[in-house]
Design an enzyme around this catalytic site. Structure first.
Site, PDB file in Angstrom:
ATOM      1  N   LYS A  13       1.412 -13.433  -7.906  1.00 18.76           N
ATOM      2  CA  LYS A  13       2.433 -12.754  -7.106  1.00 18.76           C
ATOM      3  C   LYS A  13       3.090 -13.707  -6.110  1.00 18.76           C
ATOM      4  CE  LYS A  13      -0.459  -9.539  -5.601  1.00 18.76           C
ATOM      5  NZ  LYS A  13      -1.724  -9.729  -6.343  1.00 18.76           N
ATOM      6  N   ARG A  90      -0.517  -1.309  -2.345  1.00 18.56           N
ATOM      7  CA  ARG A  90      -1.726  -1.508  -3.136  1.00 18.56           C
ATOM      8  C   ARG A  90      -2.428  -0.188  -3.429  1.00 18.56           C
ATOM      9  NH1 ARG A  90      -2.434  -7.146  -1.875  1.00 18.56           N
ATOM     10  NH2 ARG A  90      -4.081  -8.096  -3.123  1.00 18.56           N
ATOM     11  N   ARG A 129      -8.424 -21.838  -7.503  1.00 15.62           N
ATOM     12  CA  ARG A 129      -7.778 -21.807  -6.199  1.00 15.62           C
ATOM     13  C   ARG A 129      -8.810 -21.923  -5.074  1.00 15.62           C
ATOM     14  NH1 ARG A 129      -4.215 -16.558  -5.119  1.00 15.62           N
ATOM     15  NH2 ARG A 129      -6.236 -15.610  -4.829  1.00 15.62           N
ATOM     16  N   ARG A 135     -10.112 -19.799   1.330  1.00 19.39           N
ATOM     17  CA  ARG A 135     -10.120 -18.345   1.479  1.00 19.39           C
ATOM     18  C   ARG A 135     -11.519 -17.793   1.269  1.00 19.39           C
ATOM     19  NH1 ARG A 135      -4.991 -15.686  -1.580  1.00 19.39           N
ATOM     20  NH2 ARG A 135      -6.521 -13.995  -1.656  1.00 19.39           N
ATOM     21  N   ARG A 146     -13.005  -7.680  -5.903  1.00 20.49           N
ATOM     22  CA  ARG A 146     -11.554  -7.477  -5.788  1.00 20.49           C
ATOM     23  C   ARG A 146     -10.979  -6.909  -7.076  1.00 20.49           C
ATOM     24  NH1 ARG A 146      -9.970 -13.331  -4.272  1.00 20.49           N
ATOM     25  NH2 ARG A 146      -7.813 -12.637  -4.236  1.00 20.49           N
TER      26      ARG A 146
HETATM   27  P1  ATP Z   1      -2.021 -13.191  -5.884  1.00 20.53           P
HETATM   28  O1  ATP Z   1      -2.955 -14.282  -6.279  1.00 20.53           O
HETATM   29  O2  ATP Z   1      -1.448 -12.449  -7.081  1.00 20.53           O
HETATM   30  O3  ATP Z   1      -0.965 -13.661  -4.913  1.00 20.53           O
HETATM   31  P2  ATP Z   1      -4.019 -12.279  -3.970  1.00 20.53           P
HETATM   32  O4  ATP Z   1      -5.361 -12.074  -4.531  1.00 20.53           O
HETATM   33  O5  ATP Z   1      -3.747 -13.602  -3.316  1.00 20.53           O
HETATM   34  O6  ATP Z   1      -2.924 -12.063  -5.100  1.00 20.53           O
HETATM   35  P3  ATP Z   1      -3.246 -11.093  -1.457  1.00 20.53           P
HETATM   36  O7  ATP Z   1      -2.039 -10.246  -1.609  1.00 20.53           O
HETATM   37  O8  ATP Z   1      -3.084 -12.428  -0.880  1.00 20.53           O
HETATM   38  O9  ATP Z   1      -3.941 -11.141  -2.889  1.00 20.53           O
HETATM   39  O10 ATP Z   1      -4.291 -10.231  -0.567  1.00 20.53           O
HETATM   40  C1  ATP Z   1      -5.564 -10.745  -0.134  1.00 20.53           C
HETATM   41  C2  ATP Z   1      -6.390  -9.630   0.515  1.00 20.53           C
HETATM   42  O11 ATP Z   1      -5.696  -9.090   1.667  1.00 20.53           O
HETATM   43  C3  ATP Z   1      -6.654  -8.393  -0.359  1.00 20.53           C
HETATM   44  O12 ATP Z   1      -7.769  -8.563  -1.213  1.00 20.53           O
HETATM   45  C4  ATP Z   1      -6.874  -7.296   0.712  1.00 20.53           C
HETATM   46  O13 ATP Z   1      -8.168  -7.345   1.255  1.00 20.53           O
HETATM   47  C5  ATP Z   1      -5.906  -7.664   1.803  1.00 20.53           C
HETATM   48  N1  ATP Z   1      -4.603  -6.968   1.599  1.00 20.53           N
HETATM   49  C6  ATP Z   1      -3.408  -7.561   1.307  1.00 20.53           C
HETATM   50  N2  ATP Z   1      -2.432  -6.636   1.149  1.00 20.53           N
HETATM   51  C7  ATP Z   1      -3.020  -5.422   1.348  1.00 20.53           C
HETATM   52  C8  ATP Z   1      -2.563  -4.077   1.302  1.00 20.53           C
HETATM   53  N3  ATP Z   1      -1.298  -3.777   1.010  1.00 20.53           N
HETATM   54  N4  ATP Z   1      -3.454  -3.083   1.556  1.00 20.53           N
HETATM   55  C9  ATP Z   1      -4.725  -3.357   1.845  1.00 20.53           C
HETATM   56  N5  ATP Z   1      -5.236  -4.588   1.892  1.00 20.53           N
HETATM   57  C10 ATP Z   1      -4.409  -5.626   1.651  1.00 20.53           C
HETATM   58 MG    MG Z   2      -1.229 -13.910  -2.811  1.00 20.33          MG
END
Ligand code: ATP
Ligand code: MG
Length: 191
Positions: A13, A90, A129, A135, A146
């Site tokens: 994303k 989400r 990553r 992270r 997750r």
């Molecule tokens: P990608 O790799 O596709 O970018 P990602 O795994 O990096 O996805 P992030 O969007 O960075 O995911 O979110 C990281 C964490 O932040 C989530 O696992 C959650 O705990 C929290 N988080 C982010 N957005 C939300 C939301 N809209 N509602 C609740 N928690 C959220």
């Molecule tokens: Mg992300």
């Protein structure tokens, strides 16, 4: 044009959002980045968010929706220009709140780009990553949690947006440029 970029953790994303911003001049709202920034600055929100993120859980809807409302209030011009929402909504309640918020600006979500990626590829990417991201959630135990949270709480949004006629499925496996091109083709077709 307002876009949601949607998909499992590790689906790309963030990466694809960067490309869309350049191509379409949209404003980027990434809730994951925003929360990580708060964690780094050790704000009150950051401290609360960290307890959920490090456990692979979602931040509670009520809190997350308040955070979004604040962004809208502080930057009304971004909503007028068009936004790419990355990592939000989400859950179904978040999607419903987003529709109400956008409605206040007489706008809506035009396209939901669903990055569909095989599960073993998701795990591989997040492990990779995790070697440099620093992270707390890019380790195998938290990755499993997750993905489980994604299937239970977030995946139902696909049906929700299919019902609204705005969901566009994209094969998110493979070459980055091919994926970007597929996204652009879908957006151009529907706008
Ligand atoms: P990608 O790799 O596709 O970018 P990602 O795994 O990096 O996805 P992030 O969007 O960075 O995911 O979110 C990281 C964490 O932040 C989530 O696992 C959650 O705990 C929290 N988080 C982010 N957005 C939300 C939301 N809209 N509602 C609740 N928690 C959220
Ligand atoms: Mg992300």
């Amino acid at each position: 044009m307002n876009i949601v970029i949607f998909g499992a953790p590790g689906s790309g994303k963030g990466t694809q959002s960067e490309r869309l911003i350049e191509k379409y001049g949209l404003h980027h709202i990434s809730t994951g980045e925003l929360l990580r920034d708060h964690i780094a600055r050790q704000t009150h929100l950051g401290k609360v968010a960290d307890t959920y993120i490090s456990q692979g859980q979602l931040i509670p809807d009520e809190l997350m929706i308040d955070v979004l409302e604040d962004i809208f209030k502080q930057n009304p011009e971004t909503v007028e220009k068009g936004v790419i929402f990355d990592g939000f909504p989400r859950t179904i309640p978040q999607a419903e709140a987003l529709a109400v918020m956008l409605g206040k600006y007489n706008t809506e979500i035009h396209s939901v780009i669903g990055l569909e990626v095989d599960e073993d590829e998701l795990v591989r990417r997040m492990i990779e990553r995790g070697k440099n991201s620093g992270r707390s959630d890019d380790n195998i135990d938290t990755i499993r949690k997750r993905l489980d949270v994604y299937h239970r709480q977030t995946a139902p949004l696909k049906e929700y947006y299919l019902g609204k006629g705005t969901y566009r499925a994209i094969n998110g496996n493979g070459d980055l440029d091919r994926i970007s091109n597929d996204i652009a083709a879908e957006l151009d077709r529907h706008n």
